[in-house]
Each structure stands twice: as structure tokens, then as C-alpha cells.
Write a protein that holds these residues in place. Structure first.
Motif, PDB file in Angstrom:
ATOM      1  N   MET A 132     -88.253  31.626  89.938  1.00  0.00           N
ATOM      2  CA  MET A 132     -87.296  32.693  89.746  1.00  0.00           C
ATOM      3  C   MET A 132     -86.904  33.258  91.104  1.00  0.00           C
ATOM      4  N   VAL A 133     -85.631  33.420  91.305  1.00  0.00           N
ATOM      5  CA  VAL A 133     -85.120  34.043  92.517  1.00  0.00           C
ATOM      6  C   VAL A 133     -84.848  35.508  92.231  1.00  0.00           C
ATOM      7  N   LEU A 134     -85.395  36.364  93.069  1.00  0.00           N
ATOM      8  CA  LEU A 134     -85.109  37.795  92.961  1.00  0.00           C
ATOM      9  C   LEU A 134     -83.973  38.143  93.899  1.00  0.00           C
ATOM     10  N   GLN A 135     -83.261  39.212  93.568  1.00  0.00           N
ATOM     11  CA  GLN A 135     -82.144  39.661  94.383  1.00  0.00           C
ATOM     12  C   GLN A 135     -82.320  41.141  94.688  1.00  0.00           C
ATOM     13  N   ALA A 136     -82.122  41.494  95.949  1.00  0.00           N
ATOM     14  CA  ALA A 136     -82.216  42.880  96.394  1.00  0.00           C
ATOM     15  C   ALA A 136     -80.834  43.304  96.889  1.00  0.00           C
ATOM     16  N   TYR A 137     -80.312  44.377  96.323  1.00  0.00           N
ATOM     17  CA  TYR A 137     -79.010  44.912  96.722  1.00  0.00           C
ATOM     18  C   TYR A 137     -79.201  46.280  97.351  1.00  0.00           C
ATOM     19  N   PHE A 138     -78.602  46.469  98.547  1.00  0.00           N
ATOM     20  CA  PHE A 138     -78.735  47.715  99.293  1.00  0.00           C
ATOM     21  C   PHE A 138     -77.360  48.294  99.605  1.00  0.00           C
ATOM     22  N   TYR A 195     -82.059  50.086 108.718  1.00  0.00           N
ATOM     23  CA  TYR A 195     -82.140  48.707 108.243  1.00  0.00           C
ATOM     24  C   TYR A 195     -83.494  48.101 108.599  1.00  0.00           C
ATOM     25  N   ARG A 196     -83.904  48.276 109.833  1.00  0.00           N
ATOM     26  CA  ARG A 196     -85.203  47.728 110.262  1.00  0.00           C
ATOM     27  C   ARG A 196     -86.344  48.389 109.481  1.00  0.00           C
ATOM     28  N   ALA A 197     -86.272  49.689 109.293  1.00  0.00           N
ATOM     29  CA  ALA A 197     -87.322  50.396 108.556  1.00  0.00           C
ATOM     30  C   ALA A 197     -87.386  49.929 107.106  1.00  0.00           C
ATOM     31  N   ILE A 198     -86.234  49.739 106.478  1.00  0.00           N
ATOM     32  CA  ILE A 198     -86.269  49.335 105.070  1.00  0.00           C
ATOM     33  C   ILE A 198     -86.762  47.905 104.927  1.00  0.00           C
ATOM     34  N   MET A 199     -86.373  47.019 105.839  1.00  0.00           N
ATOM     35  CA  MET A 199     -86.837  45.632 105.741  1.00  0.00           C
ATOM     36  C   MET A 199     -88.329  45.532 106.049  1.00  0.00           C
ATOM     37  N   ASP A 200     -88.806  46.277 107.035  1.00  0.00           N
ATOM     38  CA  ASP A 200     -90.246  46.268 107.337  1.00  0.00           C
ATOM     39  C   ASP A 200     -91.045  46.801 106.156  1.00  0.00           C
ATOM     40  N   ASN A 201     -90.588  47.884 105.552  1.00  0.00           N
ATOM     41  CA  ASN A 201     -91.294  48.450 104.404  1.00  0.00           C
ATOM     42  C   ASN A 201     -91.184  47.557 103.172  1.00  0.00           C
ATOM     43  N   PHE A 202     -90.058  46.899 103.019  1.00  0.00           N
ATOM     44  CA  PHE A 202     -89.881  45.943 101.928  1.00  0.00           C
ATOM     45  C   PHE A 202     -90.900  44.816 102.058  1.00  0.00           C
ATOM     46  N   THR A 203     -91.092  44.317 103.271  1.00  0.00           N
ATOM     47  CA  THR A 203     -92.063  43.258 103.528  1.00  0.00           C
ATOM     48  C   THR A 203     -93.479  43.745 103.243  1.00  0.00           C
ATOM     49  N   LEU A 204     -93.813  44.947 103.685  1.00  0.00           N
ATOM     50  CA  LEU A 204     -95.136  45.505 103.406  1.00  0.00           C
ATOM     51  C   LEU A 204     -95.352  45.716 101.918  1.00  0.00           C
ATOM     52  N   PHE A 205     -94.341  46.237 101.240  1.00  0.00           N
ATOM     53  CA  PHE A 205     -94.464  46.467  99.800  1.00  0.00           C
ATOM     54  C   PHE A 205     -94.702  45.161  99.060  1.00  0.00           C
ATOM     55  N   ARG A 206     -94.017  44.114  99.493  1.00  0.00           N
ATOM     56  CA  ARG A 206     -94.176  42.819  98.832  1.00  0.00           C
ATOM     57  C   ARG A 206     -95.640  42.379  98.871  1.00  0.00           C
ATOM     58  N   ALA A 207     -96.280  42.570 100.004  1.00  0.00           N
ATOM     59  CA  ALA A 207     -97.681  42.171 100.132  1.00  0.00           C
ATOM     60  C   ALA A 207     -98.592  43.010  99.242  1.00  0.00           C
ATOM     61  N   GLN A 208     -98.163  44.216  98.916  1.00  0.00           N
ATOM     62  CA  GLN A 208     -98.989  45.131  98.129  1.00  0.00           C
ATOM     63  C   GLN A 208     -98.465  45.338  96.710  1.00  0.00           C
ATOM     64  N   SER A 209     -97.559  44.497  96.246  1.00  0.00           N
ATOM     65  CA  SER A 209     -96.854  44.751  94.985  1.00  0.00           C
ATOM     66  C   SER A 209     -97.625  44.359  93.731  1.00  0.00           C
ATOM     67  N   GLY A 210     -98.782  43.788  93.889  1.00  0.00           N
ATOM     68  CA  GLY A 210     -99.551  43.408  92.706  1.00  0.00           C
ATOM     69  C   GLY A 210     -98.844  42.374  91.846  1.00  0.00           C
ATOM     70  N   GLY A 211     -98.081  41.489  92.473  1.00  0.00           N
ATOM     71  CA  GLY A 211     -97.413  40.426  91.731  1.00  0.00           C
ATOM     72  C   GLY A 211     -96.000  40.717  91.296  1.00  0.00           C
ATOM     73  N   GLU A 255     -95.671  36.289  96.196  1.00  0.00           N
ATOM     74  CA  GLU A 255     -95.590  35.584  97.479  1.00  0.00           C
ATOM     75  C   GLU A 255     -94.964  34.219  97.235  1.00  0.00           C
ATOM     76  N   GLY A 256     -94.134  33.781  98.145  1.00  0.00           N
ATOM     77  CA  GLY A 256     -93.517  32.465  98.032  1.00  0.00           C
ATOM     78  C   GLY A 256     -92.236  32.441  97.217  1.00  0.00           C
ATOM     79  N   GLU A 257     -91.963  33.495  96.459  1.00  0.00           N
ATOM     80  CA  GLU A 257     -90.714  33.556  95.701  1.00  0.00           C
ATOM     81  C   GLU A 257     -89.586  33.970  96.644  1.00  0.00           C
ATOM     82  N   THR A 258     -88.450  33.345  96.463  1.00  0.00           N
ATOM     83  CA  THR A 258     -87.283  33.686  97.270  1.00  0.00           C
ATOM     84  C   THR A 258     -86.716  35.029  96.820  1.00  0.00           C
TER      85      THR A 258
END
Length: 169
Positions: free
Chosen positions: A1-7, A119-135, A139-142
């Protein structure tokens, strides 16, 4: 499944700058879009006669603000989560002016762009959240990332490959 993020981003007269977005699957976005389009006639009208939801325009009248909850229900029913960065651009400018190295000013690589910083803050936090998202963001999903049109689009696109290469796995 591909997820999409709109900002999307907005800046008000007080200097408050927000970059905010939502993440969902393509199927969830399709369901969202059907309901959102049906609700748009209860928002505001652009100069070209098309409807759009813009919170600053909804806030112009008590009647429109009464409709905002219905729009938020559509969002809550279809997106997996939201993420945002909120800053005051005047605070950022004052903070940058106070940073000195050996008594000299600092030349900022991003030309002082509040969009670039957010932009940098939101992408950095998005990356951190992904690691802590509980699934919720496996990981590995586009995840396809979309930003609304902005004058900084070229700068962001030029730096995207470098950002991805330097980001944690």
C-alpha cells in the motif's frame, strides 16, 4: 500500500506561519475527496466561481465557522493522522538576528525563508514520527509527499534527493 501525505501552508497578518498536512492511503483519499467535494458548496467561493475551503475565509463569519466541524469530521473519518509546524516568522527573524559568530552576522543558507525552516522541521518530525508510529506508517512502505504550490517549490525539489539521502532509514 502506498500512503500519500498532502501539505499546505498559510501565513497570517500576525506572522503566524503554519505548514500542516494529512496522511492516508489512496483509497482513503478517494473516499475523503468524494465527501469533501460534496461539502465544498458550504465553504467559500473563489473569484473564478469555484468553491474552496480556506480556514481564514471560514473564520470571517460566524455562519461559516459553524460549518467547520462538518469539514473536520470528513478529515477525521478518512485520514490516518495529521502533522503540523507552527511558528511566528517575526520570532524567527529576531532569533536569527541575535546569533553571532565572533561578532559577525551569520549568512543563512536558506536566505531566511520561513517556509524552508518549517518544511525541514515538518519533514524531520514526519520521519521521527514514522519510526515511532506503532505500525501506522510501516517501515519500508512508500509515502508520496505532496506540497501545495509555493514560490519555494524549486528550492525544495532541488534539495529533495539530498534530504532523502541524509534522512534516517
Amino acid at each position: 500500500m502506498v500512503l500519500q501525505a498532502y501539505f499546505d501552508d498559510s501565513l497570517d497578518k500576525s506572522g503566524t506561519f503554519v505548514v500542516a498536512g494529512y496522511v492516508a492511503s489512496a483509497e482513503e483519499w478517494a473516499a475523503f475527496s468524494r465527501e469533501w467535494e460534496a461539502m465544498l458548496p458550504y465553504s467559500s467561493v473563489q473569484d473564478d466561481g469555484r468553491y474552496r475551503f480556506k480556514m481564514s475565509e471560514m473564520a470571517l463569519s460566524e455562519e461559516r465557522m459553524g460549518r467547520v466541524a462538518a469539514f473536520h469530521k470528513i478529515i477525521n473519518d478518512h485520514v490516518r493522522f495529521s502533522i503540523s509546524v507552527i511558528m511566528n516568522v517575526h520570532d524567527i527573524e529576531r532569533a536569527r538576528a541575535r546569533i553571532l559568530l565572533d561578532g559577525a552576522g551569520v549568512e543563512w543558507l536558506d536566505s531566511g525563508s520561513h517556509f524552508h525552516l518549517a518544511y525541514r522541521a515538518i519533514m524531520d518530525n514526519f520521519t521521527l514520527f514514522r519510526a515511532q508510529s506503532g505500525g501506522r506508517l510501516p517501515e519500508g512502505e512508500t509515502i508520496d509527499v505532496y506540497f501545495d504550490e509555493t514560490s519555494e517549490k524549486g528550492e525544495i525539489l532541488r534539495g529533495w534527493e539530498e534530504y532523502v539521502a541524509d534522512a534516517p532509514k
